[in-house]
Design an enzyme around this catalytic site. Structure first.
Site, PDB file in Angstrom:
ATOM      1  N   TYR A  97      18.104  33.005  53.405  1.00 49.68           N
ATOM      2  CA  TYR A  97      18.612  34.373  53.601  1.00 49.68           C
ATOM      3  C   TYR A  97      18.353  34.965  54.982  1.00 49.68           C
ATOM      4  O   TYR A  97      19.216  35.660  55.528  1.00 49.68           O
ATOM      5  CB  TYR A  97      18.113  35.299  52.480  1.00 49.68           C
ATOM      6  CG  TYR A  97      18.937  35.131  51.216  1.00 49.68           C
ATOM      7  CD1 TYR A  97      19.994  35.984  50.941  1.00 49.68           C
ATOM      8  CD2 TYR A  97      18.693  34.076  50.338  1.00 49.68           C
ATOM      9  CE1 TYR A  97      20.778  35.805  49.805  1.00 49.68           C
ATOM     10  CE2 TYR A  97      19.471  33.892  49.196  1.00 49.68           C
ATOM     11  CZ  TYR A  97      20.518  34.754  48.936  1.00 49.68           C
ATOM     12  OH  TYR A  97      21.293  34.578  47.823  1.00 49.68           O
ATOM     13  N   GLU A 139      19.077  34.403  41.325  1.00 45.34           N
ATOM     14  CA  GLU A 139      19.081  32.946  41.502  1.00 45.34           C
ATOM     15  C   GLU A 139      17.777  32.330  40.989  1.00 45.34           C
ATOM     16  O   GLU A 139      17.790  31.271  40.353  1.00 45.34           O
ATOM     17  CB  GLU A 139      19.328  32.612  42.983  1.00 45.34           C
ATOM     18  CG  GLU A 139      20.788  32.865  43.352  1.00 45.34           C
ATOM     19  CD  GLU A 139      21.025  33.269  44.806  1.00 45.34           C
ATOM     20  OE1 GLU A 139      20.187  32.953  45.671  1.00 45.34           O
ATOM     21  OE2 GLU A 139      22.059  33.916  45.056  1.00 45.34           O
TER      22      GLU A 139
END
Ligand code: HEM
Length: 148
Positions: A97, A139
């Site tokens: 990320y 996730e």
């Protein structure tokens, strides 16, 4: 997880969203140029392209469109579920990320130039991490379910 942005940050993101969406394609292209400098990140997408046969341009489009719902995140739950599912299929992990943030924010600056100042970029940085953390949690739940 941080789920709150200041009213100022929300106002800045919402006000800048139309400009970002108008130049969405250019920002997306620039973001991928920056993102794919990292071979490990590029490999995630190469693999994904073979599976879906489709360019992953929805990633940046989703980040930009998300600004519209920045003060109504519940509206995004179906989209979050779909993104998280695709991310788990393509093995996206929390450590990926920061690279997307590091590619997206300078790409916004590259394309919009003087039209965006540091407060806009900072606000988008904060907003990015709200969405990123929602995805990372969704996730993580899926990876845990897979492992069980
Ligand atoms: C806030 C951050 C992110 C958002 C909003 C986002 C959004 C999306 C969306 C909308 C899709 C398409 C889902 C679908 O098939 O309908 C997608 C797919 C994908 N994303 Fe993300 N994403 C984010 C972060 C990341 C990160 C950090 C990575 C890894 C570097 C990543 C890698 C991928 C890959 C590999 C796909 C599959 C592409 C394909 O199907 O060809 N994403 N993402």
């Amino acid at each position: 997880m941080t789920t709150s942005l200041s009213p100022e940050t929300i106002a800045i993101v919402k006000a800048s969203a139309p400009a970002l969406q108008q130049h969405g394609l250019a920002i997306t292209q620039r973001m991928y140029e920056r993102l794919f400098v990292d071979p490990e990140i590029k490999a995630l997408f190469d693999q994904a392209a073979q599976i879906s046969g489709e360019q992953p341009k929805r990633l940046a489009a989703a980040i930009l469109a998300y600004a519209k719902n920045i003060d109504n995140l519940g509206a995004l739950s179906q989209a979050v579920e779909r993104m998280a599912q695709r991310h788990v299929e393509t093995h996206v992990k929390p450590e990926h990320y920061p690279a997307v943030a590091a590619a997206l924010l300078p790409a916004i600056k590259d394309v919009l130039g003087d039209a965006v100042d540091q407060s806009v970029l900072d606000s988008w940085g904060e907003a990015y991490w709200i969405l990123a953390n929602i995805l990372i949690e969704a996730e993580a739940a899926k990876y845990r379910a897979q492992a069980a």
